[in-house]
Structure formats: structure tokens, C-alpha cells
Design an enzyme around this catalytic site. Sequence first.
Site, PDB file in Angstrom:
ATOM      1  N   GLU A  86       0.854  -1.196   0.000  1.00 30.82           N
ATOM      2  CA  GLU A  86       0.000   0.000   0.000  1.00 30.82           C
ATOM      3  C   GLU A  86       0.883   1.237   0.000  1.00 30.82           C
ATOM      4  O   GLU A  86       0.441   2.329   0.329  1.00 30.82           O
ATOM      5  CB  GLU A  86      -0.992  -0.019   1.145  1.00 30.82           C
ATOM      6  CG  GLU A  86      -0.399  -0.217   2.522  1.00 30.82           C
ATOM      7  CD  GLU A  86      -1.458  -0.150   3.605  1.00 30.82           C
ATOM      8  OE1 GLU A  86      -2.158   0.861   3.670  1.00 30.82           O
ATOM      9  OE2 GLU A  86      -1.567  -1.113   4.371  1.00 30.82           O
ATOM     10  N   CYS A 118      -3.341  -3.642   4.656  1.00 28.49           N
ATOM     11  CA  CYS A 118      -2.402  -4.641   5.183  1.00 28.49           C
ATOM     12  C   CYS A 118      -2.797  -6.068   4.828  1.00 28.49           C
ATOM     13  O   CYS A 118      -2.020  -6.996   5.030  1.00 28.49           O
ATOM     14  CB  CYS A 118      -2.294  -4.513   6.694  1.00 28.49           C
ATOM     15  SG  CYS A 118      -1.772  -2.888   7.210  1.00 28.49           S
ATOM     16  N   HIS A 240      -1.870  -9.739  12.430  1.00 25.02           N
ATOM     17  CA  HIS A 240      -1.337  -8.508  11.863  1.00 25.02           C
ATOM     18  C   HIS A 240      -1.005  -7.574  13.031  1.00 25.02           C
ATOM     19  O   HIS A 240      -1.825  -7.382  13.929  1.00 25.02           O
ATOM     20  CB  HIS A 240      -2.375  -7.857  10.940  1.00 25.02           C
ATOM     21  CG  HIS A 240      -2.035  -6.440  10.623  1.00 25.02           C
ATOM     22  ND1 HIS A 240      -0.827  -6.081  10.067  1.00 25.02           N
ATOM     23  CD2 HIS A 240      -2.722  -5.275  10.823  1.00 25.02           C
ATOM     24  CE1 HIS A 240      -0.799  -4.771   9.915  1.00 25.02           C
ATOM     25  NE2 HIS A 240      -1.927  -4.254  10.371  1.00 25.02           N
TER      26      HIS A 240
HETATM   27  P1  HMG Z   1      -3.308   7.100  21.167  1.00 29.46           P
HETATM   28  O1  HMG Z   1      -4.762   7.262  21.058  1.00 29.46           O
HETATM   29  O2  HMG Z   1      -2.499   8.328  21.294  1.00 29.46           O
HETATM   30  O3  HMG Z   1      -2.918   6.156  22.354  1.00 29.46           O
HETATM   31  O4  HMG Z   1      -2.772   6.284  19.929  1.00 29.46           O
HETATM   32  P2  HMG Z   1      -3.832   5.639  23.575  1.00 29.46           P
HETATM   33  O5  HMG Z   1      -4.252   6.777  24.397  1.00 29.46           O
HETATM   34  O6  HMG Z   1      -4.881   4.689  23.062  1.00 29.46           O
HETATM   35  O7  HMG Z   1      -2.710   4.817  24.363  1.00 29.46           O
HETATM   36  C1  HMG Z   1      -2.165   3.674  23.797  1.00 29.46           C
HETATM   37  C2  HMG Z   1      -1.997   2.639  24.906  1.00 29.46           C
HETATM   38  O8  HMG Z   1      -0.952   3.102  25.773  1.00 29.46           O
HETATM   39  C3  HMG Z   1      -3.224   2.471  25.787  1.00 29.46           C
HETATM   40  O9  HMG Z   1      -3.275   1.115  26.118  1.00 29.46           O
HETATM   41  C4  HMG Z   1      -2.876   3.295  27.015  1.00 29.46           C
HETATM   42  O10 HMG Z   1      -3.547   2.877  28.208  1.00 29.46           O
HETATM   43  C5  HMG Z   1      -1.392   3.027  27.126  1.00 29.46           C
HETATM   44  P3  HMG Z   1      -4.685   0.311  26.009  1.00 29.46           P
HETATM   45  O11 HMG Z   1      -5.582   0.945  27.005  1.00 29.46           O
HETATM   46  O12 HMG Z   1      -5.180   0.494  24.601  1.00 29.46           O
HETATM   47  O13 HMG Z   1      -4.291  -1.103  26.299  1.00 29.46           O
HETATM   48  N1  HMG Z   1      -0.610   4.009  27.880  1.00 29.46           N
HETATM   49  C6  HMG Z   1       0.418   3.678  28.660  1.00 29.46           C
HETATM   50  N2  HMG Z   1       0.958   2.483  28.991  1.00 29.46           N
HETATM   51  C7  HMG Z   1       2.038   2.481  29.810  1.00 29.46           C
HETATM   52  N3  HMG Z   1       2.594   3.614  30.331  1.00 29.46           N
HETATM   53  C8  HMG Z   1       2.072   4.819  30.021  1.00 29.46           C
HETATM   54  C9  HMG Z   1       0.939   4.890  29.159  1.00 29.46           C
HETATM   55  N4  HMG Z   1       0.214   5.895  28.651  1.00 29.46           N
HETATM   56  C10 HMG Z   1      -0.743   5.352  27.869  1.00 29.46           C
HETATM   57  N5  HMG Z   1       2.633   5.913  30.537  1.00 29.46           N
HETATM   58  C11 HMG Z   1      -3.408   4.608  18.291  1.00 29.46           C
HETATM   59  C12 HMG Z   1      -3.003   4.869  19.737  1.00 29.46           C
HETATM   60  C13 HMG Z   1      -3.353   3.105  18.018  1.00 29.46           C
HETATM   61  C14 HMG Z   1      -4.827   5.112  18.088  1.00 29.46           C
HETATM   62  C15 HMG Z   1      -2.418   5.358  17.358  1.00 29.46           C
HETATM   63  O14 HMG Z   1      -1.120   4.862  17.520  1.00 29.46           O
HETATM   64  C16 HMG Z   1      -2.817   5.280  15.893  1.00 29.46           C
HETATM   65  O15 HMG Z   1      -3.650   6.012  15.415  1.00 29.46           O
HETATM   66  N6  HMG Z   1      -2.141   4.340  15.148  1.00 29.46           N
HETATM   67  C17 HMG Z   1      -2.408   4.155  13.715  1.00 29.46           C
HETATM   68  C18 HMG Z   1      -3.621   3.280  13.473  1.00 29.46           C
HETATM   69  C19 HMG Z   1      -3.415   1.876  13.970  1.00 29.46           C
HETATM   70  O16 HMG Z   1      -2.319   1.420  14.178  1.00 29.46           O
HETATM   71  N7  HMG Z   1      -4.541   1.140  14.129  1.00 29.46           N
HETATM   72  C20 HMG Z   1      -4.483  -0.256  14.525  1.00 29.46           C
HETATM   73  C21 HMG Z   1      -5.665  -1.073  14.025  1.00 29.46           C
HETATM   74  S1  HMG Z   1      -5.965  -0.832  12.279  1.00 29.46           S
HETATM   75  C22 HMG Z   1      -4.731  -1.779  11.493  1.00 29.46           C
HETATM   76  O17 HMG Z   1      -4.074  -2.563  12.106  1.00 29.46           O
HETATM   77  C23 HMG Z   1      -4.530  -1.523  10.018  1.00 29.46           C
HETATM   78  C24 HMG Z   1      -3.296  -0.715   9.701  1.00 29.46           C
HETATM   79  O18 HMG Z   1      -2.132  -1.526   9.832  1.00 29.46           O
HETATM   80  C25 HMG Z   1      -3.392  -0.150   8.288  1.00 29.46           C
HETATM   81  C26 HMG Z   1      -3.696  -1.102   7.149  1.00 29.46           C
HETATM   82  O19 HMG Z   1      -4.444  -2.044   7.230  1.00 29.46           O
HETATM   83  O20 HMG Z   1      -3.194  -0.797   6.076  1.00 29.46           O
HETATM   84  C27 HMG Z   1      -3.092   0.469  10.621  1.00 29.46           C
END
Ligand code: HMG
Length: 399
Positions: A86, A118, A240
Amino acid sequence: MEGIDVALTVGIHDIALATGHYALSLEDLAERHGVDPGKYTVGLGQTTQTVPATDEDIVTMAAAAAKQIIAEHDAGDIRTVLLATETGIDQSKAAAVYVQDLLGLSSSTRAVELKQACYGGTSALQFAAGLVHRDPEQRVLVLASDIATYDVDSAGEATQGAAAVAMLVSADPAVAVLEPTSGLYTANVQDFWRPNYRSTPMVDGKLSVSLYLEAAEQAWKDYEARGGRAIEDFAAFCYHQPFTKMAYKAHARLLEIHGIDAQMARLDADLAHTTSYNRLIGNSYTASLYVALLSLLDHAEDLSGRSVGMLSYGSGCVAEFFGLSMVPGYRQRLRTSSNQDAIARRESISYERYRAIRDFELPEDGSSTVLEVDGAGGFRLRAVTEHSRMYEACHPIQA
Ligand code: HMG
């Protein structure tokens, strides 16, 4: 099923990894973002992310992965090259054509590019299996190659990465048999997509996480309904991994729908070996699931005769659950030290250097640029002239 030998086993005969030249620490990125490093290292489960050099792209990484396979097999049997990505470099011409040329494969080859976020790598694997079923004498080179890039200072930036996995798909494979049952799920959703005019994706991160979980559940249910294996039949599960914590979330969901307590010990037992490489590489989109597979095979005890559950997810979205049955003796085929070296030899860079690499732009006006040597992979982008990319083989692939 007239004309198709359903007893024929088809699957992965060989598999190899390549990644980019540089590595950025997630602790450095956290400092820049003004967040606790634990959010990235524990919360997302990422330690570093690969940053490709200015003369690396999906073609050079795919060629570097595939070259290792070509070096060991009769390339004359390869009649098809399927490249899933992609991070396309062209809206029309398939990146597979550049790779076919760089590898010196026969001109009697079909070379095609596939896309569905992906999930594309899994689609290539399944289509390759179909071609081999039709003609078991042929082998198909499947390439999954991607560079995950998000907007600077966005939440997604912590999940960037880059890698390529090459797989030789054949009859009577030496590594893993692709089991016939698949569970499928498609839904038209907007969690992550990249319009043609953008270099970075549009992403609703939280929505993407919940849609991934829903898609995993639905793909599993379809798999079960079609007579797939019971969950306890699998020795391990590869998901994934946009970030490694996502595999834990998805597996917990799968266990919970079976009434199994998703304790950390159980999750670790099923997943821990699958996350070592992705934790260091970051998201490699189409390649990520197969990087997880390599991580498992390079770290787990002998899985000969056991099945590994595979969950592929591509935003937008398509998901597939299927099984791989490990062929006795598969460990002799692995390139564990080469895989580990590809990751370990990356050069650590500061946040400032990462930004300078990101800011580097190739000409878009037809003018010519000859690129300085930056990376040290087996292939490089040498120049861009009159809107055309020129590649070259430059270094021997390190073992
Ligand atoms: P965010 O919203 O800034 O992070 O970004 P958050 O607030 O959800 O925190 C992440 C985790 O860190 C949470 O854990 C927090 O609690 C924890 P969870 O509750 O989810 O288990 N946390 C801490 N842990 C330890 N010490 C600390 C601390 N502070 C917080 N101090 C988000 C997260 C994934 C949304 C962002 O990275 C993002 O937008 N990423 C891109 C999209 C993505 O990866 N999506 C995944 C699913 S879709 C997919 O896999 C397809 C993809 O590969 C594309 C394709 O198919 O082509 C993306």
C-alpha cells in the site's frame, strides 16, 4: 473439483525478511511528543521503528528479501511474481515488474501488484496457492513490502515502520502447508485509507482498533462455521501487528468469545514469540503478519506437525483467518541469523536525522536527481529522471 488435485499440499517453501537501513527509538519519539515513553514501549509495545534510507523503497526492500530466496532455488520455476503493497510507487506500473528485472527473472513471467491495505500480502499468498494448484510445477514469488508513514506529531507516528517479506509458494512445501479452510470478513468502513493525492493516510485510530477486533471476531466465526480447527488445536497465533499490543488485544477477544480467561500468561504463551521482530521494526503493513510468523519460527521450539493460526487484517476492511501447518524439518529452512542481523544492523538515528530523511523529496517535475548512496541493502534507487525510477543492485546481500 475436476482438474484440481485437492490432496496436493501447497504452501510456503521458503521465506525471507528485509528491512530498512535506519532505526528510530520510540523513547526519542516519545520525548519529542511530550509523552511518557511507557505509552509507546508498554502501551503500544514498540521499542524502535525502521526508517528507510533515502535510496530505499518498497522495490529495494522486496528485492533484498527475494534475492535470498532466488539464491537458493531454481528461479526458472517462478512464472509469477505477486507484490502486495500500500506504498505503491506508481498508479499504473506494478512494483513487481521492477523486482522481476532487478532479480534477473525470466521474461516469461507475470508480474503484478495487489492492494487491500495490510491484507494485501495474504491475498497474494492465497492467489499464489490457487496458481500452484492449477499447475504444481510452477512456483510463485509472493512479496509483501511496505513503509508505514503517518503525519508528523500524529498519534500514528509511533506505529511507523518498514519491511518486506518474500515467500516462495510451491507444491509440497518445505516450511508450511497452507490449510484449505479460511474465515473471511469484508466491510466497507473508513478507519484508515489514503486518497491518491496524499502521502500519509487518513486514520481514525480508535475506530481502527475496534474495527480490527470486530473483523477478527467475524473472520474467526466464519472460519469456525466452515469447519476450521478448534482454537485449542493451534500451537500459536500470528496476528497482523500495527503495534504489538494489538495482537494481545485481538487474541484476548478470540479467547473471550470461547469463554477462555485471557490471562497474560495464556496470551504470552500463545503470542510472545510472534512479537519480537515487529516490536523493533514497527508496522510494515502487508508484511507485518509474515514478520510475526518469522519471529515465531525463529524463536519458538520445534513446531513440526503443529498448526499456527494466522489473522490478517487490512483496514477498509478485509480480514481472513487461516491455518498454517508446519512441515517436519522446516527449521532447516529458516534464516534466523540473517533475519536477526537485518534488524540488528540498522543504524540508530536521532529524531533530527529521522526528520531530515522524512523531509527528503524526490523530484515531481520531471527533472533528474542522482541519489547519494545512503542505505546499505542489496539494491538501491539510483536516480529519478523524466518521472522514471532507476534502480541498481549495489551490495552483496549479507548472510
Ligand atoms: P493514542 O490514542 O495516542 O494512544 O494512539 P492511547 O491513548 O490509546 O494509548 C495507547 C496505549 O498506551 C493504551 O493502552 C494506554 O492505556 C497506554 P490500552 O488501554 O489500549 O491497552 N498508555 C500507557 N501504557 C504504559 N505507560 C504509560 C501509558 N500511557 C498510555 N505511561 C493509536 C493509539 C493506536 C490510536 C495510534 O497509535 C494510531 O492512530 N495508530 C495508527 C492506526 C493503527 O495502528 N490502528 C491499529 C488497528 S488498524 C490496522 O491494524 C490496520 C493498519 O495496519 C493499516 C492497514 O491495514 O493498512 C493500521
